[in-house]
Design an enzyme around this catalytic site. Structure first.
Site, PDB file in Angstrom:
ATOM      1  N   GLY A 308       0.743  -1.071   0.017  1.00  0.00           N
ATOM      2  CA  GLY A 308      -0.119   0.092  -0.112  1.00  0.00           C
ATOM      3  C   GLY A 308       0.748   1.406  -0.157  1.00  0.00           C
ATOM      4  CD  GLU A 309       3.953   2.648   3.110  1.00  0.00           C
ATOM      5  OE1 GLU A 309       4.973   3.240   2.308  1.00  0.00           O
ATOM      6  OE2 GLU A 309       4.291   2.178   4.364  1.00  0.00           O
ATOM      7  N   GLY A 310       0.850   3.821  -1.799  1.00  0.00           N
ATOM      8  CA  GLY A 310       1.051   4.207  -3.032  1.00  0.00           C
ATOM      9  C   GLY A 310       2.298   3.640  -3.544  1.00  0.00           C
TER      10      GLY A 310
END
Length: 345
Positions: A308-310
């Protein structure tokens, strides 16, 4: 809600023609050719300009963590937001590497983060437990969407021509899975995965939690109501980010499972968003491939990611930039004085 423009089909046709004239066999650069043509249509020019990426990480906590659906405690959300600020997270490293603008937004973290130098858009301190109650009220959902819209406007005002939404929220694979189940028609068994790494018993429990959440919500609710019932504050903010970016004609590069759930929710609210969505990668999380298929998207890479997080989207930025560089910089057969393909008699 502002109208979402359609891609420029004349620019797309011109870019496709140019690809056929470049000094290579047609199709030999595979997906890179498709990327260049797609970005041409989204930028409205035969030769797209290099991208200026902006990454916005939205953070929020989830009441459903009370059901034991995550391997990590909710306090990790706030700790990771601080890690983003201090530059130690994966997305912090990848943003620097890509010279990408990075912004962190508190959309609904339960902890007080007022001392941190982030964007403070907290709608409420954590969402409701979706197994037993709505994640948020309709008004709170609208407010979270607006948090995302404002973030997109800030990024675009700073010159962004590619938008990436990242997420941080312990427990957020559970509401994301619930949204994906309802919006794709797939069962919890097909969609619900291990998230941060729960074991077999916890996985079975997590699937039951999602099934219970789905059973609680009427089948005929619209996209906005569904997001309020089953989503999360950061997920709603990501959906607003996507909706605003598309309305302003900026391509949207999806990350993983959570960002794809947000994109499906955004599509349920405004179907015209679909051409503006690009898929960076297919995550290891169960159900992500099915969610991307529902959007009609093919991921660029599959590295077994599930952070996640980009982060997965940030990893794909160089591929997009190289696709543009090849499309812009290669000579045509005429320019290079090279004979083109001759058709067999």
């Amino acid at each position: 809600m502002p109208a979402i423009p359609a891609p420029d089909l004349s620019a797309r046709a011109a870019a496709a023609t140019r690809q056929q004239q470049l000094t290579k066999p047609t199709g030999s650069l595979g997906k890179l050719e498709d990327i260049a043509i797609t970005l041409a249509s989204l930028q409205g020019r035969e030769i797209p300009q290099p991208l200026r990426p902006a990454i916005t990480v939205f953070a929020g906590d989830h009441g459903v963590c009370a059901e034991g659906v995550s391997a990590y405690p909710p306090e990790v959300t706030a700790a990771m937001v601080a890690n983003f600020v201090h530059g130690g997270a994966a997305i912090s490293v990848l943003a620097r590497s890509n010279q990408a603008r990075l912004e962190v937004v508190d959309a609904g973290v339960a902890t007080d983060l007022s001392a941190l130098p982030i964007v403070h858009g907290k709608v409420r301190a954590g969402s409701g437990n979706i197994r037993r109650e709505p994640a948020m009220s309709a008004a709170e959902c609208e407010a979270a969407l607006q948090v995302g819209r404002m973030a997109a406007r800030r990024a675009i005002a700073d010159g962004a021509s590619l938008l990436i939404a990242g997420d941080m929220g312990i427990g957020n694979t559970t509401p994301s899975a619930a949204l994906i189940c309802r919006l794709t028609g797939h069962s919890p068994e097909a969609i619900v995965g291990r998230g941060t790494g729960v074991g077999d018993t916890a996985l079975a429990h997590k699937r039951q939690v999602v099934a219970d959440a789905l059973a609680r919500v009427a089948a005929d609710v619209n996209g906005l109501a569904l997001l309020a019932e089953l989503g999360g504050l950061e997920i709603a903010a990501m959906a607003g980010f996507y909706l605003e970016g598309a309305a302003q004609g900026v391509p949207l590069l999806l990350d993983g499972f959570i960002s794809t759930a947000a994109a499906l929710a955004a599509q349920a609210i405004a179907p015209d968003i679909t051409p503006w969505l690009l898929a960076s990668h297919c995550s290891q999380e169960t159900g992500h491939a099915l969610a991307l298929a529902e959007l009609g998207l093919t991921p660029l890479i599959d590295f077994g990611l599930r952070l996640g997080e980009g982060s997965g989207a940030a990893l794909a930025i160089p591929l997009l930039q190289q696709a543009i560089a090849l499309h812009a910089g290669m000579a045509t057969f005429a320019e290079a004085g090279v004979a083109g393909k001759s058709e067999p008699a």
